[in-house]
Design a protein around this motif. Structure first.
Motif, PDB file in Angstrom:
ATOM      1  N   VAL A 288       0.862  -1.190   0.000  1.00  0.00           N
ATOM      2  CA  VAL A 288       0.000   0.000   0.000  1.00  0.00           C
ATOM      3  C   VAL A 288       0.891   1.229   0.000  1.00  0.00           C
ATOM      4  N   ASP A 289       0.637   2.125  -0.962  1.00  0.00           N
ATOM      5  CA  ASP A 289       1.345   3.405  -1.014  1.00  0.00           C
ATOM      6  C   ASP A 289       0.324   4.484  -1.384  1.00  0.00           C
ATOM      7  N   ALA A 290       0.780   5.649  -1.777  1.00  0.00           N
ATOM      8  CA  ALA A 290      -0.123   6.752  -2.113  1.00  0.00           C
ATOM      9  C   ALA A 290      -0.972   6.449  -3.347  1.00  0.00           C
ATOM     10  N   GLU A 291      -0.523   5.496  -4.178  1.00  0.00           N
ATOM     11  CA  GLU A 291      -1.253   5.148  -5.400  1.00  0.00           C
ATOM     12  C   GLU A 291      -2.323   4.090  -5.162  1.00  0.00           C
ATOM     13  N   GLY A 292      -2.113   3.208  -4.190  1.00  0.00           N
ATOM     14  CA  GLY A 292      -3.102   2.165  -3.924  1.00  0.00           C
ATOM     15  C   GLY A 292      -2.500   0.945  -3.285  1.00  0.00           C
ATOM     16  N   GLY A 293      -3.296  -0.107  -3.203  1.00  0.00           N
ATOM     17  CA  GLY A 293      -2.898  -1.359  -2.606  1.00  0.00           C
ATOM     18  C   GLY A 293      -4.127  -2.101  -2.111  1.00  0.00           C
ATOM     19  N   ARG A 294      -3.926  -3.199  -1.371  1.00  0.00           N
ATOM     20  CA  ARG A 294      -5.045  -4.001  -0.860  1.00  0.00           C
ATOM     21  C   ARG A 294      -4.799  -4.332   0.607  1.00  0.00           C
ATOM     22  N   ILE A 295      -5.893  -4.286   1.384  1.00  0.00           N
ATOM     23  CA  ILE A 295      -5.846  -4.651   2.802  1.00  0.00           C
ATOM     24  C   ILE A 295      -7.010  -5.576   3.113  1.00  0.00           C
ATOM     25  N   LYS A 296      -6.887  -6.266   4.247  1.00  0.00           N
ATOM     26  CA  LYS A 296      -7.998  -7.061   4.747  1.00  0.00           C
ATOM     27  C   LYS A 296      -8.532  -6.324   5.971  1.00  0.00           C
ATOM     28  N   LEU A 297      -9.764  -5.857   5.872  1.00  0.00           N
ATOM     29  CA  LEU A 297     -10.399  -5.046   6.903  1.00  0.00           C
ATOM     30  C   LEU A 297     -11.741  -5.657   7.267  1.00  0.00           C
ATOM     31  N   ALA A 298     -11.910  -6.004   8.515  1.00  0.00           N
ATOM     32  CA  ALA A 298     -13.166  -6.583   9.006  1.00  0.00           C
ATOM     33  C   ALA A 298     -13.585  -7.809   8.194  1.00  0.00           C
ATOM     34  N   GLY A 299     -12.608  -8.624   7.837  1.00  0.00           N
ATOM     35  CA  GLY A 299     -12.887  -9.858   7.116  1.00  0.00           C
ATOM     36  C   GLY A 299     -13.099  -9.691   5.626  1.00  0.00           C
ATOM     37  N   GLU A 300     -12.961  -8.486   5.103  1.00  0.00           N
ATOM     38  CA  GLU A 300     -13.167  -8.235   3.683  1.00  0.00           C
ATOM     39  C   GLU A 300     -11.913  -7.609   3.083  1.00  0.00           C
ATOM     40  N   VAL A 301     -11.737  -7.821   1.792  1.00  0.00           N
ATOM     41  CA  VAL A 301     -10.604  -7.230   1.078  1.00  0.00           C
ATOM     42  C   VAL A 301     -11.050  -5.863   0.564  1.00  0.00           C
ATOM     43  N   TRP A 302     -10.237  -4.855   0.892  1.00  0.00           N
ATOM     44  CA  TRP A 302     -10.518  -3.477   0.501  1.00  0.00           C
ATOM     45  C   TRP A 302      -9.355  -2.917  -0.301  1.00  0.00           C
ATOM     46  N   SER A 303      -9.671  -2.008  -1.218  1.00  0.00           N
ATOM     47  CA  SER A 303      -8.596  -1.233  -1.824  1.00  0.00           C
ATOM     48  C   SER A 303      -8.183  -0.206  -0.783  1.00  0.00           C
ATOM     49  N   ALA A 304      -6.899   0.150  -0.805  1.00  0.00           N
ATOM     50  CA  ALA A 304      -6.387   1.060   0.213  1.00  0.00           C
ATOM     51  C   ALA A 304      -5.396   2.025  -0.401  1.00  0.00           C
ATOM     52  N   ARG A 305      -5.211   3.130   0.306  1.00  0.00           N
ATOM     53  CA  ARG A 305      -4.257   4.138  -0.102  1.00  0.00           C
ATOM     54  C   ARG A 305      -3.622   4.691   1.168  1.00  0.00           C
ATOM     55  N   ALA A 306      -2.305   4.964   1.097  1.00  0.00           N
ATOM     56  CA  ALA A 306      -1.599   5.501   2.261  1.00  0.00           C
ATOM     57  C   ALA A 306      -2.014   6.952   2.487  1.00  0.00           C
ATOM     58  N   LEU A 307      -2.071   7.358   3.733  1.00  0.00           N
ATOM     59  CA  LEU A 307      -2.437   8.733   4.084  1.00  0.00           C
ATOM     60  C   LEU A 307      -1.394   9.727   3.591  1.00  0.00           C
ATOM     61  N   GLY A 308      -0.135   9.434   3.877  1.00  0.00           N
ATOM     62  CA  GLY A 308       0.949  10.330   3.457  1.00  0.00           C
ATOM     63  C   GLY A 308       1.459   9.964   2.076  1.00  0.00           C
ATOM     64  N   PRO A 309       1.916  10.936   1.302  1.00  0.00           N
ATOM     65  CA  PRO A 309       2.386  10.657  -0.063  1.00  0.00           C
ATOM     66  C   PRO A 309       3.650   9.800  -0.099  1.00  0.00           C
ATOM     67  N   ASP A 310       4.458   9.807   0.976  1.00  0.00           N
ATOM     68  CA  ASP A 310       5.713   9.051   1.000  1.00  0.00           C
ATOM     69  C   ASP A 310       5.622   7.763   1.810  1.00  0.00           C
ATOM     70  N   GLU A 311       4.445   7.466   2.371  1.00  0.00           N
ATOM     71  CA  GLU A 311       4.302   6.265   3.205  1.00  0.00           C
ATOM     72  C   GLU A 311       4.121   5.032   2.323  1.00  0.00           C
TER      73      GLU A 311
END
Length: 143
Positions: A99-122
Motif C-alpha cells: 500500500v502506497d499513495a497510489e493504492g494497494g489491498r488490505i484485509k479489513l473486518a474480514g473483507e478485502v478493501w482497496s487502500a491508499r496511504a495517508l501520506g504521499p511518501d508512506e
C-alpha cells in the motif's frame, strides 16, 4: 354561569399548552403542561388558588431546569453505535498487497478493501498491520 372546579381549568390549561408543544416542537410547553397537571392534582386535593399557582410554577421550573440540559446534551452527543463505514474508522487492517499513495489491498473486518496511504511518501508492505484513518468511497485511507 356554571361553576367549573379549578382542577378542570388546570386540565384545560394543560391541553392548551400541549397545542404549541405539537406545533412548535418546543419541549418547554410540555414541561409547563406537566406543571398544569400537577396544579390540577393539587386543586383536586383541595389546595387553595395561591398554592395551585405555586405548584404549577415550581413543577414547571423544576422540569425546565432539570430536563432541558439533559435533552440539550443528548442532542449534541454523537451516537454511541457507529455503523457503516464510520464503524471501520480507527480499526486495524492487514496489508495484503503493498500500500502506497497510489493504492494497494488490505484485509479489513474480514473483507478485502482497496487502500491508499495517508501520506504521499508512506509505504506499507504485505503482512504489516495498519490503522484505518478514513474511508473514501470504496478505498480505505491507512497509516
Amino acid at each position: 354561569m356554571v361553576d367549573i372546579e379549578a382542577w378542570i381549568w388546570w386540565l384545560v390549561a394543560a391541553a392548551g399548552l400541549g397545542i404549541p408543544l405539537v406545533l412548535t416542537a418546543m419541549p418547554e410547553f410540555g414541561m409547563m403542561a406537566a406543571g398544569a397537571i400537577a396544579a390540577a392534582i393539587g386543586a383536586a386535593l383541595g389546595l387553595g388558588g395561591v398554592a395551585q399557582v405555586l405548584l404549577f410554577v415550581a413543577v414547571s421550573v423544576a422540569l425546565i431546569a432539570v430536563v432541558r440540559p439533559i435533552a440539550a446534551r443528548h442532542r449534541t452527543e454523537r451516537p454511541q453505535l457507529a455503523t457503516g463505514t464510520d464503524a471501520l474508522k480507527g480499526r486495524q487492517a492487514l496489508v495484503l498487497e503493498r500500500v502506497d499513495a497510489e493504492g494497494g489491498r488490505i484485509k479489513l473486518a474480514g473483507e478485502v478493501w482497496s487502500a491508499r496511504a495517508l501520506g504521499p511518501d508512506e509505504v506499507f508492505e504485505a503482512g504489516r498491520q495498519v490503522d484505518v484513518v478514513e474511508i473514501d468511497g470504496a478505498t480505505a485511507i491507512v497509516m
